[in-house]
Structures are given as structure tokens and as C-alpha cells.
Design an enzyme around this catalytic site. Structure first.
Site, mmCIF file in Angstrom:
data_model
loop_
_atom_site.group_PDB
_atom_site.id
_atom_site.type_symbol
_atom_site.label_atom_id
_atom_site.label_comp_id
_atom_site.label_asym_id
_atom_site.label_seq_id
_atom_site.Cartn_x
_atom_site.Cartn_y
_atom_site.Cartn_z
ATOM 1 N N GLY A 186 -36.540 -34.581 -55.186
ATOM 2 C CA GLY A 186 -38.049 -35.166 -55.385
ATOM 3 C C GLY A 186 -37.816 -36.832 -55.425
ATOM 4 O O GLY A 186 -38.986 -37.490 -55.687
ATOM 5 N N GLY A 187 -36.867 -37.289 -54.887
ATOM 6 C CA GLY A 187 -36.964 -38.833 -55.109
ATOM 7 C C GLY A 187 -36.486 -39.536 -56.137
ATOM 8 O O GLY A 187 -36.250 -40.608 -56.563
ATOM 9 N N ARG A 207 -33.851 -24.661 -48.957
ATOM 10 C CA ARG A 207 -35.300 -23.847 -49.159
ATOM 11 C C ARG A 207 -36.094 -24.395 -47.831
ATOM 12 O O ARG A 207 -35.648 -25.334 -47.206
ATOM 13 C CB ARG A 207 -36.142 -24.557 -50.440
ATOM 14 C CG ARG A 207 -35.713 -26.111 -50.439
ATOM 15 C CD ARG A 207 -36.762 -26.759 -51.550
ATOM 16 N NE ARG A 207 -36.505 -28.011 -51.701
ATOM 17 C CZ ARG A 207 -37.053 -29.175 -51.291
ATOM 18 N NH1 ARG A 207 -37.956 -28.799 -50.204
ATOM 19 N NH2 ARG A 207 -36.733 -30.371 -51.416
ATOM 20 N N ARG A 214 -48.555 -36.462 -45.013
ATOM 21 C CA ARG A 214 -48.888 -35.920 -46.130
ATOM 22 C C ARG A 214 -50.169 -36.493 -46.946
ATOM 23 O O ARG A 214 -50.134 -37.882 -47.131
ATOM 24 C CB ARG A 214 -47.627 -35.999 -47.392
ATOM 25 C CG ARG A 214 -46.513 -35.280 -46.798
ATOM 26 C CD ARG A 214 -45.512 -35.162 -47.917
ATOM 27 N NE ARG A 214 -44.242 -35.001 -47.564
ATOM 28 C CZ ARG A 214 -43.088 -34.542 -48.418
ATOM 29 N NH1 ARG A 214 -43.203 -34.559 -49.600
ATOM 30 N NH2 ARG A 214 -41.922 -34.081 -47.557
ATOM 31 N N LYS A 253 -41.399 -38.893 -49.169
ATOM 32 C CA LYS A 253 -41.851 -39.015 -47.764
ATOM 33 C C LYS A 253 -43.258 -39.016 -47.607
ATOM 34 O O LYS A 253 -43.991 -38.153 -48.107
ATOM 35 C CB LYS A 253 -41.447 -37.627 -46.873
ATOM 36 C CG LYS A 253 -39.795 -37.420 -47.075
ATOM 37 C CD LYS A 253 -39.296 -36.175 -46.711
ATOM 38 C CE LYS A 253 -37.573 -36.142 -47.020
ATOM 39 N NZ LYS A 253 -37.417 -34.806 -46.880
ATOM 40 N N LYS A 297 -26.285 -42.074 -57.869
ATOM 41 C CA LYS A 297 -27.351 -40.811 -57.669
ATOM 42 C C LYS A 297 -26.992 -39.739 -58.604
ATOM 43 O O LYS A 297 -25.830 -39.328 -58.772
ATOM 44 C CB LYS A 297 -27.319 -40.538 -56.448
ATOM 45 C CG LYS A 297 -27.554 -41.552 -55.465
ATOM 46 C CD LYS A 297 -27.532 -41.199 -53.853
ATOM 47 C CE LYS A 297 -28.294 -40.215 -53.596
ATOM 48 N NZ LYS A 297 -28.161 -40.033 -51.866
ATOM 49 N N HIS A 329 -34.282 -42.081 -42.035
ATOM 50 C CA HIS A 329 -33.944 -40.783 -42.633
ATOM 51 C C HIS A 329 -34.085 -39.519 -41.476
ATOM 52 O O HIS A 329 -35.241 -39.312 -41.013
ATOM 53 C CB HIS A 329 -34.961 -40.442 -43.787
ATOM 54 C CG HIS A 329 -34.793 -39.050 -44.246
ATOM 55 N ND1 HIS A 329 -34.330 -38.676 -45.578
ATOM 56 C CD2 HIS A 329 -35.015 -37.861 -43.672
ATOM 57 C CE1 HIS A 329 -34.244 -37.594 -45.801
ATOM 58 N NE2 HIS A 329 -34.659 -36.846 -44.701
ATOM 59 N N LYS A 346 -25.218 -32.004 -55.397
ATOM 60 C CA LYS A 346 -24.990 -33.079 -54.256
ATOM 61 C C LYS A 346 -23.336 -33.551 -54.073
ATOM 62 O O LYS A 346 -23.097 -33.675 -52.978
ATOM 63 C CB LYS A 346 -25.646 -34.165 -54.333
ATOM 64 C CG LYS A 346 -27.364 -33.978 -54.510
ATOM 65 C CD LYS A 346 -27.921 -35.130 -54.342
ATOM 66 C CE LYS A 346 -29.651 -34.760 -54.410
ATOM 67 N NZ LYS A 346 -30.248 -36.083 -54.243
ATOM 68 N N ASN A 403 -31.221 -29.509 -48.447
ATOM 69 C CA ASN A 403 -32.298 -28.872 -49.152
ATOM 70 C C ASN A 403 -32.109 -27.328 -48.813
ATOM 71 O O ASN A 403 -32.592 -27.059 -47.854
ATOM 72 C CB ASN A 403 -33.650 -29.562 -49.014
ATOM 73 C CG ASN A 403 -34.061 -30.907 -49.296
ATOM 74 O OD1 ASN A 403 -34.557 -31.478 -48.500
ATOM 75 N ND2 ASN A 403 -33.279 -31.281 -50.606
HETATM 76 P P1 ADP Z 1 -39.062 -32.427 -48.761
HETATM 77 O O1 ADP Z 1 -37.662 -32.424 -48.991
HETATM 78 O O2 ADP Z 1 -39.471 -30.851 -48.799
HETATM 79 O O3 ADP Z 1 -39.841 -33.237 -48.588
HETATM 80 P P2 ADP Z 1 -39.624 -32.963 -51.591
HETATM 81 O O4 ADP Z 1 -38.438 -33.877 -51.930
HETATM 82 O O5 ADP Z 1 -40.680 -34.072 -51.192
HETATM 83 O O6 ADP Z 1 -39.092 -32.057 -50.593
HETATM 84 O O7 ADP Z 1 -39.918 -31.999 -52.588
HETATM 85 C C1 ADP Z 1 -40.645 -30.884 -52.502
HETATM 86 C C2 ADP Z 1 -41.273 -30.678 -53.861
HETATM 87 O O8 ADP Z 1 -40.289 -30.248 -54.649
HETATM 88 C C3 ADP Z 1 -42.119 -31.651 -54.724
HETATM 89 O O9 ADP Z 1 -42.992 -30.976 -55.293
HETATM 90 C C4 ADP Z 1 -41.004 -32.176 -55.356
HETATM 91 O O10 ADP Z 1 -41.604 -32.758 -56.396
HETATM 92 C C5 ADP Z 1 -40.300 -30.957 -55.964
HETATM 93 N N1 ADP Z 1 -38.818 -31.043 -56.035
HETATM 94 C C6 ADP Z 1 -37.711 -31.135 -55.135
HETATM 95 N N2 ADP Z 1 -36.448 -31.139 -55.752
HETATM 96 C C7 ADP Z 1 -36.751 -31.169 -57.253
HETATM 97 C C8 ADP Z 1 -36.111 -31.084 -58.510
HETATM 98 N N3 ADP Z 1 -34.718 -31.177 -58.106
HETATM 99 N N4 ADP Z 1 -36.613 -31.381 -59.442
HETATM 100 C C9 ADP Z 1 -38.061 -31.237 -59.858
HETATM 101 N N5 ADP Z 1 -38.859 -31.038 -58.422
HETATM 102 C C10 ADP Z 1 -38.287 -31.042 -57.341
HETATM 103 P P1 ADP Z 2 -33.590 -36.495 -53.145
HETATM 104 O O1 ADP Z 2 -32.713 -35.201 -53.406
HETATM 105 O O2 ADP Z 2 -34.279 -36.965 -54.333
HETATM 106 O O3 ADP Z 2 -34.463 -36.157 -51.859
HETATM 107 P P2 ADP Z 2 -31.837 -37.789 -51.281
HETATM 108 O O4 ADP Z 2 -30.351 -37.968 -51.575
HETATM 109 O O5 ADP Z 2 -32.275 -37.023 -50.180
HETATM 110 O O6 ADP Z 2 -32.416 -37.710 -52.633
HETATM 111 O O7 ADP Z 2 -32.386 -39.350 -50.926
HETATM 112 C C1 ADP Z 2 -33.790 -39.549 -50.899
HETATM 113 C C2 ADP Z 2 -34.002 -40.836 -50.175
HETATM 114 O O8 ADP Z 2 -33.341 -41.941 -50.691
HETATM 115 C C3 ADP Z 2 -33.282 -41.069 -48.760
HETATM 116 O O9 ADP Z 2 -34.421 -40.480 -47.671
HETATM 117 C C4 ADP Z 2 -33.278 -42.387 -48.738
HETATM 118 O O10 ADP Z 2 -34.463 -43.050 -48.525
HETATM 119 C C5 ADP Z 2 -32.977 -42.741 -49.977
HETATM 120 N N1 ADP Z 2 -31.383 -42.971 -50.151
HETATM 121 C C6 ADP Z 2 -30.605 -41.812 -50.618
HETATM 122 N N2 ADP Z 2 -29.317 -41.982 -50.383
HETATM 123 C C7 ADP Z 2 -29.386 -43.402 -49.805
HETATM 124 C C8 ADP Z 2 -28.187 -44.407 -49.464
HETATM 125 N N3 ADP Z 2 -26.907 -43.808 -49.870
HETATM 126 N N4 ADP Z 2 -28.346 -45.396 -48.931
HETATM 127 C C9 ADP Z 2 -29.740 -45.808 -48.710
HETATM 128 N N5 ADP Z 2 -30.763 -44.839 -48.976
HETATM 129 C C10 ADP Z 2 -30.615 -43.842 -49.452
HETATM 130 MG MG MG Z 3 -33.661 -35.511 -50.088
#
Ligand code: ADP
Ligand code: ADP
Ligand code: MG
Length: 445
Positions: free
Chosen positions: A164-165, A292, A338, A237, A158, A208, A116, A290
Site C-alpha cells: 500500500g505504498g 491477489r 481511482r 497509484k 524498504k 511503474h 519481498k 501482488n
Molecule cells: P494495487 O497494487 O492493487 O494498486 P494497493 O497497493 O493500492 O494495490 O493496495 C490495495 C489495497 O490493499 C489498498 O486498500 C491498500 O491499502 C491495501 N494494502 C495492500 N497491501 C497492504 C499491506 N501490506 N498492508 C495493509 N494494506 C495493504
Molecule cells: P508496495 O508494496 O507498497 O506497493 P512497491 O515495492 O511496489 O511497494 O513500490 C511502490 C512504489 O514505490 C513503486 O511503484 C515506485 O513508485 C516506488 N518504488 C519502489 N521501489 C523503488 C525503487 N527501487 N526506485 C524507485 N522507486 C521505487
Molecule cells: Mg506495489
């Protein structure tokens, strides 16, 4: 086009890829763990091989076993789906070294964008606005405090390898920043085998919004409009839609163009998603790529009539994208819910068990992407998603009505699910008016 590919995944996305392949006349080789031996979708593949015990670390994540199955199955390419090995650059490289096409970006582009911090650098170079924060990884407490002083609290710590949040922690002052920093890094090391963390300003009340992109190996990159994924809990999500409600057309076009710039700048190919946060003043900030196919890709398929999985195969096979930017439509409105096997009364923990009764909704505008059936055992080994309910109607209002009707129709018994929560969200005026932010669901329920 390929004659035969292997699907290195399970569940609904494995079935989704099989479906795309059958329409293209491509044969499929599935792999499964001992826990998925009885899964019905395996019968729709041309061949299926067991690759190990139930634990993902012993099966779906075992690169050597997946590659062995690909060699025995004599495939030309591997589709990784999402999760598991999908964003593992080493796996993509091993595929190439084994003369198997990886259906996704090059391992070089994936490694760059999967980190990231590196992705933020590339975004900045492509003049894509990023969330204010540290320039790179935060290496010391002093550095963290300095960044926080510059951008102001609250901030988020972060994990650079997060997904995956997971791996996101807030800090509201120097004291919590100090204590959370170490914890965040240790947690990142444990979860992602990478202790690197960085700092971002916490954007208040954001939405988002993410952009689907598609790029071929001949220099063509375009976007397939945006998805709004503001309805989340724990940064995961719950409901996604396209187009994003209440997003001014000029902002929408700017976000989509920014995503294409980012993809072009990084040499990214195949399908990918650029994620952004949009603040209450409609300023947008890049957060991550992402690299993928995403869980929520169907809403884009509905509004554009483009089969994203088929396009992924075509691009990987070296074809040129068959359309230009101006001919990518965005027609009507699509929503996705979902459906997870989770217990709302027990902090939404995964709720494995057997589906004793299943009624699948249908009728105009309804699509259900799922691998489950009556008698299906939801395994405790994998994530809890049972399926995705998708609707497409001419207007957002009609799509919401259609989704409510479909959620009233669907019956899943034997396990607790997130259906009741989704139904409540769909009845809430904040959602109906498209005025939610990413903490709306947790604030309200
Ligand atoms: P999307 O952005 O497609 O909504 P999600 O963040 O929900 O994706 O992740 C999709 C799937 O991949 C989920 O099963 C999540 O647990 C898994 N996943 C995504 N990123 C990672 C990661 N860095 N490590 C482990 N699992 C991940
Ligand atoms: P992941 O790789 O786990 O999906 P993201 O960076 O995409 O992580 O962030 C996942 C979620 O976390 C975002 O959709 C948002 O809801 C929250 N988030 C991430 N970064 C920020 C930020 N700088 N400020 C507020 N919310 C954030
Ligand atoms: Mg994300």
C-alpha cells in the site's frame, strides 16, 4: 464450478465479485461490519452476515469470524478481494484446513512471494532482473552502509512485508541511512508486525509497469499484458492504463515473459501481478509480486475481454485455463482513474462524509465500478476509495478524450475527491505524451 462462495471483503471489490458470480450462476455470501450494515450492494448477495464492529481489526480482519460465517453460510470457497486478508498466508492456510477453497494462490506460494526479499531471490533464480540492492534482509548498520557503498546513493530502505505504498524511505548519504534504518525497521514492525527491511537502489525517473498473470493448477501460466501505473502520489497509484504508452514492443514482450518465468519458477497459481520499474533507457527491474487481484484489474479486462474474477473462480475450482498465450488479445487502450474521498487542500487526508449528490457518467466506452449511491456514508474506518472510473477506446488518444468527458460528467457532492487532480493530469502534456515518471504528479502539483 462452486455453487456458493463467501466474499471476505467490502465496498467496490465485494460488489465486483458479486457481479462476476451472478454471471457464473454462483451464489454469494457477503460479510459486513456494523459500519457497512446499510450498504446497498449487500442486497445483491444471496446472504449477508455481520461479523463485528466497524474497526477492520474487529471484523474484516478477524479470521475466526470470517470462517464462522463461511461455515454457517455453507460455502465451498472464499474470495478475499484485495487488502484485508487477501495477502495473509495464514488465512489462506486456515481456509484449506477448514476444507474451504481459498480463491488465490496456495498459502505456500503466497508466503514466499509476499515477502519481498524472498520474492527478489526467486526472481533472480528465474533470471528476472531485480533492482540492485541487498541480497537479503539488512541486519546491521554496517551491512547497510556496505550495500549503499556498492550500489551508490540514493537508496531506498524498504520493508520486506510492506504494501500500500507504506514502509519505503529514501536515504541520500551515510548519515540519513544510519538514522532512517532504525526508524524504518520500527515502523515496519508497527505497521506489518515484521521489522525486516532491505535496501534497493533508488531508480531515478522510473515508470511503474506491471504484468497481469494467470496460472492454473495444471501447469499453464500466461500473461495478460501489462499496465502502466506511473501516475502515483506517495507511492500510491492514481491512474492506470493498458497498454503502457511508449514501451517498445520488444521490451514489452521481454517484461511479460519475465513475469511468466517468475510465476512458473515459484509455483504460483491463480491471478497475480508482477510489478516492475522501467528506467528512462527502458531497462526493467522487478520490484514485487501482488499475490491477489489488484485494484486496477479492470483496465486489463477491457483490453483483453477476459473477466479476471471469473477466471480466478475457474482456476480455484480446478478448471484448466480456456485460452493460450497467443489468443490473449490486447485491443485498443483502457484507462482507469481511482476516485478517492480525499481533501487536496488538506494534504489528501481521507475525507469521510455523506454523498449528497451523485451523477454517474455513461455512454460509449465508460465503466464505473463503485458501491456508492446518493446518501451513502463514506466511513472513516476504511480506505478512502469511492470508486473507479474506467474507459476503453480504440486508441489512447480517444481513451484520454473519453476519460476527460466522463470526468466532466461525473458529479460527487458532499465530500472532497481526487477528481479535480485527475482532470488536471489528463490535461497535462507530460501525461498525454506518456512521458511521466513516478514522481511527476508530486513534482507538478
Ligand atoms: P494495487 O497494487 O492493487 O494498486 P494497493 O497497493 O493500492 O494495490 O493496495 C490495495 C489495497 O490493499 C489498498 O486498500 C491498500 O491499502 C491495501 N494494502 C495492500 N497491501 C497492504 C499491506 N501490506 N498492508 C495493509 N494494506 C495493504
Ligand atoms: P508496495 O508494496 O507498497 O506497493 P512497491 O515495492 O511496489 O511497494 O513500490 C511502490 C512504489 O514505490 C513503486 O511503484 C515506485 O513508485 C516506488 N518504488 C519502489 N521501489 C523503488 C525503487 N527501487 N526506485 C524507485 N522507486 C521505487
Ligand atoms: Mg506495489
Amino acid at each position: 464450478m462452486f455453487q456458493r462462495i463467501l466474499i471476505a471483503n467490502r465496498g467496490e471489490i465485494a460488489l465486483r465479485i458479486i457481479r462476476a458470480c451472478r454471471e457464473l450462476g454462483v451464489e454469494t455470501v457477503a460479510v459486513f461490519s456494523e459500519a457497512d450494515r446499510e450498504a446497498e450492494y449487500l442486497q445483491l448477495a444471496d446472504e449477508a452476515y455481520c461479523i463485528g464492529p466497524p474497526a477492520a481489526s474487529e471484523s474484516y480482519l478477524k479470521i475466526d469470524r470470517v470462517i464462522s460465517a463461511a461455515e454457517i453460510g455453507n460455502v465451498q470457497a472464499i474470495h478475499p478481494g484485495y487488502g484485508f486478508l487477501a495477502e495473509n498466508a495464514h488465512f489462506a492456510e486456515v481456509c484449506r484446513d477448514s476444507q474451504i477453497e481459498f480463491i488465490g494462490p496456495s498459502h505456500e506460494a503466497m508466503a514466499k512471494l509476499g515477502d519481498k526479499v524472498e520474492a527478489r531471490r526467486i526472481a533472480a533464480a528465474a533470471k528476472v532482473p531485480c533492482v540492485p540492492g541487498s541480497k537479503g534482509l539488512v541486519e546491521s548498520e554496517e551491512e547497510a552502509l556496505k550495500v549503499a557503498e556498492e550500489i551508490g546513493y540514493p537508496v531506498l530502505i524498504k520493508a520486506t512485508a510492506g504494501g500500500g505504498g507504506k514502509g519505503i524511505r529514501p536515504a541520500r548519504n551515510d548519515i540519513t541511512l544510519r538514522s532512517e534504518l532504525k526508524a524504518a525497521s520500527a515502523e515496519a514492525e508497527k505497521a506489518f508486525k515484521n521489522p525486516g527491511v532491505y535496501i534497493e537502489k533508488l531508480v531515478e525517473k522510473p515508470r511503474h509497469v506491471e504484468v497481469q498473470v494467470l496460472a492454473d493448477n495444471h501447469g499453464n501460466a500466461l500473461h495478460l499484458w501489462e499496465r502502466d501505473c506511473t501516475m502515483q502520489r506517495r507511492h500510491q497509484k492514481l491512474i492506470e492504463e493498458s497498454p503502457a504508452p511508449n514501451l517498445p514492443q520488444s521490451v514489452r514482450e521481454d517484461i511479460c515473459k519475465a513475469a511468466v518465468r517468475l510465476v512458473t519458477e515459484s509455483g504460483y497459481t491463480n491471478a497475480g501481478t508482477c510489478e516492475f520499474l522501467v528506467d528512462p533507457d527502458n531497462r526493467f527491474y522487478f520490484i514485487e509480486v501482488n499475490a491477489r487481484i489488484q485494484v486496477e484489474h479492470p483496465v486489463t479486462e477491457m483490453v483483453t475481454s477476459i473477466d479476471l474474477i471469473q477466471q480466478q473462480l475457474r482456476v480455484a475450482a480446478g478448471e484448466t485455463l480456456p485460452f493460450q498465450q497467443r489468443s490473449v488479445p490486447c485491443t485498443g487502450a483502457a484507462l482507469e482513474v481511482r476516485i478517492n474521498a480525499e481533501d487536496p487542500d488538506n494534504d489528501f487526508r481521507g475525507c469521510p462524509g455523506t454523498i449528497t449528490k451523485l451523477r454517474i457518467p455513461g455512454g460509449p466506452g465508460v465503466r464505473f465500478d463503485s458501491h456508492v449511491h446518493e446518501g451513502y456514508k463514506i466511513s472513516p474506518y476504511y480506505d478512502s476509495m469511492i470508486g473507479k472510473l474506467i474507459v476503453h477506446r480504440p486508441t489512447r488518444e480517444a481513451a484520454i478524450a473519453c476519460m476527460r468527458r466522463a470526468l466532466d460528467e461525473i458529479v460527487i457532492e458532499g465530500v472532497k475527491t481526487t477528481i479535480p487532480l485527475a482532470r488536471k493530469i489528463l490535461d497535462h502534456t507530460t501525461f498525454i505524451d506518456g512521458r511521466g515518471d513516478t514522481s511527476f504528479v508530486e513534482r507538478t502539483w
